[in-house]
Design a protein around this motif. Structure first.
Motif, PDB file in Angstrom:
ATOM      1  N   ARG A 148       0.850  -1.186   0.000  1.00  0.00           N
ATOM      2  CA  ARG A 148       0.000   0.000   0.000  1.00  0.00           C
ATOM      3  C   ARG A 148       0.889   1.240   0.000  1.00  0.00           C
ATOM      4  O   ARG A 148       1.699   1.428   0.904  1.00  0.00           O
ATOM      5  CB  ARG A 148      -0.905   0.021   1.242  1.00  0.00           C
ATOM      6  CG  ARG A 148      -1.854  -1.173   1.334  1.00  0.00           C
ATOM      7  CD  ARG A 148      -2.963  -1.098   0.296  1.00  0.00           C
ATOM      8  NE  ARG A 148      -3.877  -2.226   0.401  1.00  0.00           N
ATOM      9  CZ  ARG A 148      -3.758  -3.363  -0.273  1.00  0.00           C
ATOM     10  NH1 ARG A 148      -2.753  -3.519  -1.124  1.00  0.00           N
ATOM     11  NH2 ARG A 148      -4.627  -4.340  -0.117  1.00  0.00           N
ATOM     12  N   GLY A 149       0.739   2.078  -0.983  1.00  0.00           N
ATOM     13  CA  GLY A 149       1.537   3.295  -1.070  1.00  0.00           C
ATOM     14  C   GLY A 149       0.929   4.444  -0.295  1.00  0.00           C
ATOM     15  O   GLY A 149      -0.254   4.431   0.060  1.00  0.00           O
ATOM     16  N   SER A 150       1.768   5.461  -0.049  1.00  0.00           N
ATOM     17  CA  SER A 150       1.286   6.646   0.672  1.00  0.00           C
ATOM     18  C   SER A 150       1.931   7.922   0.134  1.00  0.00           C
ATOM     19  O   SER A 150       2.153   8.874   0.878  1.00  0.00           O
ATOM     20  CB  SER A 150       1.559   6.506   2.178  1.00  0.00           C
ATOM     21  OG  SER A 150       2.946   6.272   2.417  1.00  0.00           O
ATOM     22  N   GLY A 151       2.247   7.922  -1.166  1.00  0.00           N
ATOM     23  CA  GLY A 151       2.733   9.141  -1.811  1.00  0.00           C
ATOM     24  C   GLY A 151       4.171   9.509  -1.520  1.00  0.00           C
ATOM     25  O   GLY A 151       4.577  10.654  -1.732  1.00  0.00           O
ATOM     26  N   LYS A 152       4.978   8.565  -1.069  1.00  0.00           N
ATOM     27  CA  LYS A 152       6.357   8.871  -0.687  1.00  0.00           C
ATOM     28  C   LYS A 152       7.254   9.231  -1.878  1.00  0.00           C
ATOM     29  O   LYS A 152       8.305   9.842  -1.696  1.00  0.00           O
ATOM     30  CB  LYS A 152       6.967   7.691   0.075  1.00  0.00           C
ATOM     31  CG  LYS A 152       6.322   7.429   1.429  1.00  0.00           C
ATOM     32  CD  LYS A 152       6.970   6.256   2.127  1.00  0.00           C
ATOM     33  CE  LYS A 152       6.296   5.952   3.473  1.00  0.00           C
ATOM     34  NZ  LYS A 152       6.474   7.036   4.443  1.00  0.00           N
ATOM     35  N   LEU A 153       6.870   8.838  -3.103  1.00  0.00           N
ATOM     36  CA  LEU A 153       7.696   9.106  -4.286  1.00  0.00           C
ATOM     37  C   LEU A 153       6.904   9.870  -5.346  1.00  0.00           C
ATOM     38  O   LEU A 153       7.198   9.765  -6.542  1.00  0.00           O
ATOM     39  CB  LEU A 153       8.232   7.795  -4.875  1.00  0.00           C
ATOM     40  CG  LEU A 153       9.062   6.919  -3.936  1.00  0.00           C
ATOM     41  CD1 LEU A 153       9.479   5.625  -4.637  1.00  0.00           C
ATOM     42  CD2 LEU A 153      10.283   7.655  -3.413  1.00  0.00           C
ATOM     43  N   THR A 154       5.941  10.656  -4.924  1.00  0.00           N
ATOM     44  CA  THR A 154       5.079  11.369  -5.863  1.00  0.00           C
ATOM     45  C   THR A 154       5.895  12.237  -6.825  1.00  0.00           C
ATOM     46  O   THR A 154       6.733  13.036  -6.396  1.00  0.00           O
ATOM     47  CB  THR A 154       4.079  12.253  -5.103  1.00  0.00           C
ATOM     48  OG1 THR A 154       3.257  11.414  -4.280  1.00  0.00           O
ATOM     49  CG2 THR A 154       3.198  13.035  -6.067  1.00  0.00           C
ATOM     50  N   GLY A 155       5.656  12.025  -8.128  1.00  0.00           N
ATOM     51  CA  GLY A 155       6.304  12.831  -9.150  1.00  0.00           C
ATOM     52  C   GLY A 155       7.706  12.416  -9.527  1.00  0.00           C
ATOM     53  O   GLY A 155       8.318  13.021 -10.414  1.00  0.00           O
ATOM     54  N   LYS A 156       8.236  11.376  -8.904  1.00  0.00           N
ATOM     55  CA  LYS A 156       9.597  10.942  -9.221  1.00  0.00           C
ATOM     56  C   LYS A 156       9.604   9.994 -10.418  1.00  0.00           C
ATOM     57  O   LYS A 156       8.593   9.370 -10.755  1.00  0.00           O
ATOM     58  CB  LYS A 156      10.257  10.275  -8.011  1.00  0.00           C
ATOM     59  CG  LYS A 156      10.544  11.237  -6.870  1.00  0.00           C
ATOM     60  CD  LYS A 156      11.380  10.601  -5.789  1.00  0.00           C
ATOM     61  CE  LYS A 156      11.629  11.550  -4.627  1.00  0.00           C
ATOM     62  NZ  LYS A 156      12.489  12.693  -5.016  1.00  0.00           N
ATOM     63  N   ILE A 157      10.781   9.899 -11.050  1.00  0.00           N
ATOM     64  CA  ILE A 157      10.994   9.005 -12.188  1.00  0.00           C
ATOM     65  C   ILE A 157      12.123   8.050 -11.829  1.00  0.00           C
ATOM     66  O   ILE A 157      13.215   8.488 -11.451  1.00  0.00           O
ATOM     67  CB  ILE A 157      11.348   9.807 -13.452  1.00  0.00           C
ATOM     68  CG1 ILE A 157      10.203  10.737 -13.835  1.00  0.00           C
ATOM     69  CG2 ILE A 157      11.689   8.865 -14.607  1.00  0.00           C
ATOM     70  CD1 ILE A 157      10.607  11.825 -14.806  1.00  0.00           C
ATOM     71  N   ALA A 158      11.852   6.748 -11.931  1.00  0.00           N
ATOM     72  CA  ALA A 158      12.827   5.740 -11.522  1.00  0.00           C
ATOM     73  C   ALA A 158      13.168   4.815 -12.677  1.00  0.00           C
ATOM     74  O   ALA A 158      12.289   4.395 -13.440  1.00  0.00           O
ATOM     75  CB  ALA A 158      12.274   4.916 -10.361  1.00  0.00           C
ATOM     76  N   LEU A 159      14.439   4.485 -12.799  1.00  0.00           N
ATOM     77  CA  LEU A 159      14.921   3.451 -13.713  1.00  0.00           C
ATOM     78  C   LEU A 159      15.396   2.281 -12.867  1.00  0.00           C
ATOM     79  O   LEU A 159      16.273   2.443 -12.004  1.00  0.00           O
ATOM     80  CB  LEU A 159      16.069   3.984 -14.569  1.00  0.00           C
ATOM     81  CG  LEU A 159      16.884   2.956 -15.372  1.00  0.00           C
ATOM     82  CD1 LEU A 159      16.004   2.171 -16.328  1.00  0.00           C
ATOM     83  CD2 LEU A 159      18.034   3.646 -16.113  1.00  0.00           C
ATOM     84  N   ILE A 160      14.804   1.107 -13.105  1.00  0.00           N
ATOM     85  CA  ILE A 160      15.117  -0.100 -12.334  1.00  0.00           C
ATOM     86  C   ILE A 160      15.568  -1.190 -13.300  1.00  0.00           C
ATOM     87  O   ILE A 160      14.808  -1.565 -14.203  1.00  0.00           O
ATOM     88  CB  ILE A 160      13.898  -0.600 -11.535  1.00  0.00           C
ATOM     89  CG1 ILE A 160      13.312   0.518 -10.669  1.00  0.00           C
ATOM     90  CG2 ILE A 160      14.271  -1.810 -10.677  1.00  0.00           C
ATOM     91  CD1 ILE A 160      11.948   0.175 -10.074  1.00  0.00           C
ATOM     92  N   THR A 161      16.773  -1.710 -13.122  1.00  0.00           N
ATOM     93  CA  THR A 161      17.210  -2.823 -13.965  1.00  0.00           C
ATOM     94  C   THR A 161      16.836  -4.148 -13.302  1.00  0.00           C
ATOM     95  O   THR A 161      16.730  -4.248 -12.085  1.00  0.00           O
ATOM     96  CB  THR A 161      18.730  -2.774 -14.228  1.00  0.00           C
ATOM     97  OG1 THR A 161      19.456  -2.984 -13.013  1.00  0.00           O
ATOM     98  CG2 THR A 161      19.126  -1.436 -14.842  1.00  0.00           C
ATOM     99  N   GLY A 162      16.602  -5.154 -14.141  1.00  0.00           N
ATOM    100  CA  GLY A 162      16.118  -6.433 -13.622  1.00  0.00           C
ATOM    101  C   GLY A 162      14.738  -6.300 -13.015  1.00  0.00           C
ATOM    102  O   GLY A 162      14.401  -6.975 -12.039  1.00  0.00           O
ATOM    103  N   ALA A 163      13.901  -5.440 -13.613  1.00  0.00           N
ATOM    104  CA  ALA A 163      12.593  -5.128 -13.028  1.00  0.00           C
ATOM    105  C   ALA A 163      11.480  -6.036 -13.519  1.00  0.00           C
ATOM    106  O   ALA A 163      10.316  -5.831 -13.185  1.00  0.00           O
ATOM    107  CB  ALA A 163      12.230  -3.671 -13.308  1.00  0.00           C
TER     108      ALA A 163
END
Length: 279
Positions: A29-44
């Motif tokens: 369950r999320g709670s907005g901790k990364l709102t608006g961020k852009i993530a690159l994840i390898t092995g995703a």
């Protein structure tokens, strides 16, 4: 806890695993901790990377999903990201190629609008009972996939990162408690922890944080595709908690290190090992 004996061809697929790993599909369950961020994840496409992608999306981030060739698994990750109302960018290819590392950073920036979080998580391992049976090309491939990719990804990402950005490397309990049968893998995981500590010091003046996570035995496709059946069946049973971890149990740490709650955490190596000590 034990698993049924099972094996796959590497890199392995989630659907063929028994039991199927828990990536937090029904629980996170999320709670907005990364709102608006852009993530690159390898092995995703699977394992820890998949769990992190789902958690990041539910915390408000758009996610670039880098994967080798497991199209079905990667599409499933993208589905969960989109169901969370976030953008998912699928990036197929081999991170052992430096040019591909640079290309996926370029596409993330171009198509999602920037890069705030880099999670270098893709890894290769293979089990060998003796030094002599480790092929030279396998050593080179393990270094290129696990370690050199991290360097090329970080180098390409930093020019696009702003203060508050975060770099996270997936290390391992093998970084200082190396399994002798995973020699090349263990060496790369120690180097990832070391490199991340250097990055934290190099990039601090830019306001960019760098940390590593050291998982213990986690139930991912890497296990049945790279270990003998008898080791798979007892995987994780020798930890103090008596079981392997699930990918979903790693996600909260990656969320902490990516967001503002971890704003003064840099240069750390966070152990998620079921009780195996990292000193």
């Amino acid at each position: 806890m034990s698993f049924p004996e099972q094996q796959q061809q590497p890199p392995g697929e989630t659907e063929a695993m028994e039991p199927r790993p828990d990536h937090g599909e029904e629980s996170y369950r999320g709670s907005g901790k990364l709102t608006g961020k852009i993530a690159l994840i390898t092995g995703a496409d699977s394992g820890i990377g998949k769990a992190v992608a789902i958690a990041y999306a539910r915390e408000g981030a758009d996610v670039a999903i880098s994967y080798l060739s497991e199209d079905e698994d990667a599409e499933d990750t993208a589905k969960w990201v989109r169901e969370a109302g976030r953008k998912a960018l699928l990036l197929r290819g081999d991170v052992s190629d430096p040019a591909h590392c640079r290309e996926i950073v370029r596409r993330t920036v171009e198509e999602l609008g920037g890069i705030d979080v880099l999670v270098s998580n893709a890894a290769f391992q293979m089990n060998h009972e003796s030094l002599e049976e480790i092929p030279d090309d396998e050593w080179d491939h393990t270094i290129a996939t696990n370690l050199s990719a991290f360097f090329h990804l970080a180098k390409a990402s930093v020019p696009h990162m702003k203060p508050g950005a975060s770099i996270i490397g997936s290390s391992s309990v093998n970084s200082d408690m190396p399994s002798p049968t995973l020699l090349p893998y263990a060496a790369t995981k120690a180097a990832i922890a070391n490199m991340t500590a250097s990055l934290a010091q190099l990039l601090g003046e830019k306001g960019i944080r760098a940390n590593s996570v050291a998982p213990g035995p986690i139930w991912t496709p890497l296990i049945p595709s790279t270990m003998p059946e008898e080791k798979v069946s007892q995987f994780g049973s020798d930890t103090p908690l008596g079981r392997a971890g699930q990918p979903a149990e790693l996600a909260p740490v990656y969320v902490l290190l990516a967001g503002d709650d971890g704003s003064y955490i840099s240069g750390a190596r966070v152990a998620v090992t079921g009780g195996r000590p990292i000193l």
